[in-house]
Every structure is written in structure tokens, then in C-alpha cells.
Design an enzyme around this catalytic site. Sequence first.
Site, PDB file in Angstrom:
ATOM      1  N   SER A 192      11.149  22.986 -16.818  1.00  0.00           N
ATOM      2  CA  SER A 192      10.638  23.222 -15.468  1.00  0.00           C
ATOM      3  C   SER A 192       9.400  24.120 -15.538  1.00  0.00           C
ATOM      4  CB  SER A 192      11.750  23.829 -14.597  1.00  0.00           C
ATOM      5  OG  SER A 192      11.412  23.757 -13.234  1.00  0.00           O
ATOM      6  N   ASP A 252      15.820  13.171 -12.038  1.00  0.00           N
ATOM      7  CA  ASP A 252      15.012  14.325 -11.629  1.00  0.00           C
ATOM      8  C   ASP A 252      13.919  13.830 -10.678  1.00  0.00           C
ATOM      9  OD1 ASP A 252      13.324  16.502 -11.360  1.00  0.00           O
ATOM     10  OD2 ASP A 252      13.162  16.900 -13.503  1.00  0.00           O
ATOM     11  N   HIS A 278      17.126  17.477 -11.521  1.00  0.00           N
ATOM     12  CA  HIS A 278      16.272  18.435 -12.231  1.00  0.00           C
ATOM     13  C   HIS A 278      17.087  19.482 -12.977  1.00  0.00           C
ATOM     14  CE1 HIS A 278      12.711  20.742 -13.115  1.00  0.00           C
ATOM     15  NE2 HIS A 278      13.229  21.807 -12.554  1.00  0.00           N
TER      16      HIS A 278
END
Lengths: 371, 371
Positions: free
Chosen positions: B150, B316, B349
Site C-alpha cells: 500500500s 483489491d 486491499h
Amino acid sequence: MDDQRFGLARKVTLPGLLRLDGGGTLSGVEIAYETHGQLAPDGGNAILICHALTMDQHVGSVHPRTGKPGWWAAMVGPGKPIDTDTHCVICSNVIGSCMGSTGPGSIDPSTGQPYAMTFPVITIRDMVRAQAMLLDHLGIATLKAVVGGSMGGMQALSWPATFPERVRSVVVIASTARHTAQNIAFHEVGRQAVMADPKWRGGDYYRHDDPPAAGLAVARMAAHITYLSEAGLTEKFGRKLQARQAKGFGFDADFQVESYLRHQGLSFVDRFDANSYLYITRAMDYFDLAEEHGGLLANAFRQSAARFCLVSFDTDWLYPTIESRHIVHALNAAGRAASFVELSSPYGHDAFLLDAPEMNRVVEGFLRGGA
Amino acid sequence: MDDQRFGLARKVTLPGLLRLDGGGTLSGVEIAYETHGQLAPDGGNAILICHALTMDQHVGSVHPRTGKPGWWAAMVGPGKPIDTDTHCVICSNVIGSCMGSTGPGSIDPSTGQPYAMTFPVITIRDMVRAQAMLLDHLGIATLKAVVGGSMGGMQALSWPATFPERVRSVVVIASTARHTAQNIAFHEVGRQAVMADPKWRGGDYYRHDDPPAAGLAVARMAAHITYLSEAGLTEKFGRKLQARQAKGFGFDADFQVESYLRHQGLSFVDRFDANSYLYITRAMDYFDLAEEHGGLLANAFRQSAARFCLVSFDTDWLYPTIESRHIVHALNAAGRAASFVELSSPYGHDAFLLDAPEMNRVVEGFLRGGA
């Protein structure tokens, strides 16, 4: 038309009680509505249009607060796909809303004060029951069609399930037969944003003339993202900066998408009541048409002889095409006639509110097929 | 190890000035960090792990406020995929954050008061520059690898672009080379939620011991939806009701997904600073690695000889696989060695934070390949 029940800016106080799914009743329910076109002598050309979460009865007339054209002016009018030269179109503000129909901002006759959070939690089916009482008032026994997009589609689906004898065809656009966990989650964020605003005051803000605008604006911003597609946002804004051309290294709106969202939030609070937002999102989250019919969606449609038309948009991630397919499968299982088309659009969920020639053709053709 | 620079719960004040992309500088920057494992005599076994938006230096040690294990304890440790028996792992709190590194809650030495909103807006590259200064302090010239998921992946990508000589391999998980309009939009909703809270007080809330918890909780709730997949939410919660088994026809949390989200919001405010949330989301929104290199992402990688490993997850939707593909195409265009895999996961995610055996194998294999 001399009949004062028909025309723009009409309002009726429903006689008797409106029975609610939550167990209670409402009395003296007011419904604000408008009609376009003449009702045929046999009443067979009536089309009810159901509006979405933040829309209203102004489907084809200028909005009194914003001055903007009716929210579906491209779809409804003389010579339009829903042709008011040949149909009598009725559109009413849902109960719970804030554009004239009874909602949390209305005066509770038993106290003389606004209901605020003493207003009962309502359901999509409650909205439909109130619409049926409006039709009674108008002398319309059976609808040629009920048409709606998004939450309007939920009402349209609820119509043949609740009043199977009273509707001959159903048009459901960009909608769903039940709210998913993600749908509920986004609405819950919005409700929490409203209720976190100290100006919400537990819902009792009406006397202060200082509503929870900041919280409601945040709620609208979060919801608005779900109405647009990722591709549409990228096409419209990408990473484009505001006019000053360079990053500000601050917290002003640097990116165009930021100022656009802020505008969406701010303009919304001028036209919508925060408590109505709580109640209507709750009604949508509670909506699960299968659950109301023994857990099997097909059961919702077994009593009705209506024809159905389903439309979805390929970039709608709020109510994606799979939700329409679920409905079509249930209609097939119930032996109902159903046509279904997924349209291509870059605009996500909001596509149904825009002038979409393909959608217009589908709706026009379907209505003509039922003539 | 006698060297007091290494171990858990370490902090250093960086010498000199940290030059910022926004044009200013920060002096006396403190960096809180931890290390695991022994640095080899030649310094060749150092791995820097970069953390995500709300994470911290506690990659492999218990979080002091929550008491929970390190956020990547499944990935980092003796015998784990990032094996601290053979590597020296460094993880530092990014500048702008609130777990010990200099951020908006830190005391501005020039005023003796918290920076609050006078803290400069920082970028991902600024975070990376501070990490490089930390490595100088530790006597580490070159990293065997930089690894991040991320926002950590953004830093990992920025490393070879900013210090091409100092990193031999790069692992980027569930990340992107630039924030899209939709990414920016969600962050902007969160920032507006914080700033709409009257307790935010223009950022000057530190002396009041009464932070804008309600606004920050709403921000976290909105963001949290984007960390999970629609399918994952449906699998975990669907439309399941809370224990009382029936709809409450009120505004308490009826659905499990509602109480889950509320819990996410409430627990977050106990461990995170609202202004840090503003600054770090801003840094992420500003991130566009191509823009920093003449508009062509490949240019970012031309000076580096590093090997790259990209991992994405199929569910995601915050940083979907297409974003990783963009990076891989740019790496190919720059002639860099790049391996890429899209993993299947129901968790959206957040999958990169969970114990994912396939991800572990990919990372372990890639690091071994570079030995």
C-alpha cells in the site's frame, strides 16, 4: 383539465391511517406530487415514476429550490420516451423525504412539534403503500407502468409484490432487490457523519435554523463517489489540478475532483434535510425483497401478471449488473415476462439520471410493447 | 548486539536539515524505528520495510497502545519469509505520523508548541529521504531490499527513483505509482470529515485533550470500506443482523457490518492522530511517480539496477491489479528485471496485511533469488 387533483405542485392529505412495516401507523400523511398529461377516461394510461434517494416529485418540472429542470426531463414530457402526450405521469415525493410529503421534518399533529427522530423508521414498502393511497385519491385503479431508477427501482420492484393487481408493467433501472453489506456500509458512514455533527442535536435541530450541514455534506460526498465510476472520475478529472496549475502543498482543494466533491456536498445541504437522509438511507438498507417473501425472490413475483424491463449499466458499481441478473433469474423462476439489457456507459450509477439515448429507446420500446 | 542504534523502540534525531518537496526544510527531525536481526559485517543484509498509512514501526513487535502483535508478524521474524535470522530488518515510522517520528503533533522547536497545521505538507519522497538519513545513521549504505505494501509500496517504488545506488531489490505489494481521482476522492471525504468536526479547531486541538474523534472515526469508516472487497464483506457479513435477530426499526447498529464499521472507527481514534491522518493522506494523494520524472514512469527506474517484485490481489479495488501492470510495463520499458504476480484473495486491499501463504512464498523466493 379542471380536476384540481391533477397538475403540478399538488398535495393531498391521505385519509385514514398508513400502516407501517415497523408496526406503527401514521395518520394525516401528506403526499406532495405532480402529474403530467391527461388521464384517459378508462384510466389505462397512468404511469407512476418513483424517485431515488435524494430526488423528489419534480420529475418533469423545475425544482423550486435549485431552479434546475426536472430530474428526468430527458425521459418525461411531450414526445419524450415516457410521452406525456399519451400518458398521465404521476410522481410523488416519498414519505420520509423533505419536499412536501410527510417526513421527520413535518409537524407531528400529536405534539405540534417536528417529528425529528420520533418519526417512525419506514421501509420501501411503506413508501409504496402511500403511493397506492395517492392513486386511490386520483381514482387510478391500475397502473400501465411503474418506473424507477436506483431507489425508485426498489419501489418499482415492490409494487407488483405488494399490489399485484394494480400494475401491468414494471421498469427497473440501475437498481437491486436488496442492499448488500457494502451498500449498507456506505450508508452507515453517511449516517454516522450526520450524527457526529454536534448541530444534529439528536435530530432536534429544526428550531435552531442551524442544521448539521457539515455532517450532511460529508455524507453526500462519500455517497457521491459511489454514484460515479472510477473510469468516469478518471476521464472527467484524472489528477488535474485546479486553475492555479501547481500543487499548493496545503489543504485547500488542489485537485479538481476535490473541489467538485466539496461542491456536491455543499449544494446538497441547501436542498435536503439531514434527518430525511437518515430515514431514507435506512429504508434502503432494510430493503430485501426476498426476505419479505419467505427468503425466495421469485415468490415476490408469483402473484403478479406484470411484464418487467430491467436495465443496468456496466460501470455501475453501486448496484452492479449482477444484481439485475439476480432479479431476472427470479422473474424467470416465477414465470414472468422479463426483458433485460446491460447498457454501456462511462458514468457509473448516475448514468440513469443522464440523457442516455439507449436507455430512452429501451424504455420507450418497452412501454409501446405494452400498449 | 552492543550497538545501541539497533533493536526495538529506537529513536534518532537526524542531524542537519531534511529538505522537503514543498520547498521548505525540517530541522531536528526525530525518527522512531525498530530493527530485527543482526547487520552483517559488510552491511549487505539490510532490508527496509515501509509501512502503510496508519501503520507504524512496529512491524514485528507488540504495538504499545493496542497490545497487538506487529502488523506484519506473519511476514517478518526468525524463520519467516523475511527472515530475521539472516537479515537485518529496519522499519521506521514515517515523518508526518504520530508514533514517535516528527509529525504535526510534535513540538515545533521554534515555538515550543505543537506544529499542528503549521507542519509542512510532505510527500512520499520526503518520507523516503528521511529513511535514507536514518540509514546513514545506522551505517547502511545499500539496502538488500526495500519492501512495502500500500503506501509502503509507494515508498518502495520511490526508493530506486530517489536513491538508485542504494537499493538492490524492491518489493511492491498492493500498491500504485499514482493516486487516481477515486483514490483522492475517498481521502478528501476523510479529510473533510475530520475538518468538519468542531473539535478539530483548525488543527489546534492538542492542548484541549479532546481531539476530533468523531470526525476521524467517520474518516476511518469510509476508508475502511475501500480496504475490503465487496465479496469479502458479503462473505463476512452479508445482511446478517446483530444478535437480537430482528430489525430494530431505529438507528442503532442493526446489521453486523454497521457495528463492525463503528468499531473500526472508534478503535482507530485511540491510536491515531487526526492531523497525521490529514498529512499522510495528502502525501499519498500527491504521489505520482511519473509526474516526478518528466511524466514518464519508466524514467523513474532508468538510473537503478534494482530487481523488482510486484504483487497485487484480484479483489483489491483500491489499488487494482491494473495499477501494478502499469508499473511492470514501465519497468520493462526501462529495461529492469521485474516479476509480477496477481494473487487471488477474498480480502481486497487488506489481503497484504493478512497471513497469505502465497504472498509469503513470493516474497521469500524473490529475496532468496537476490542472495
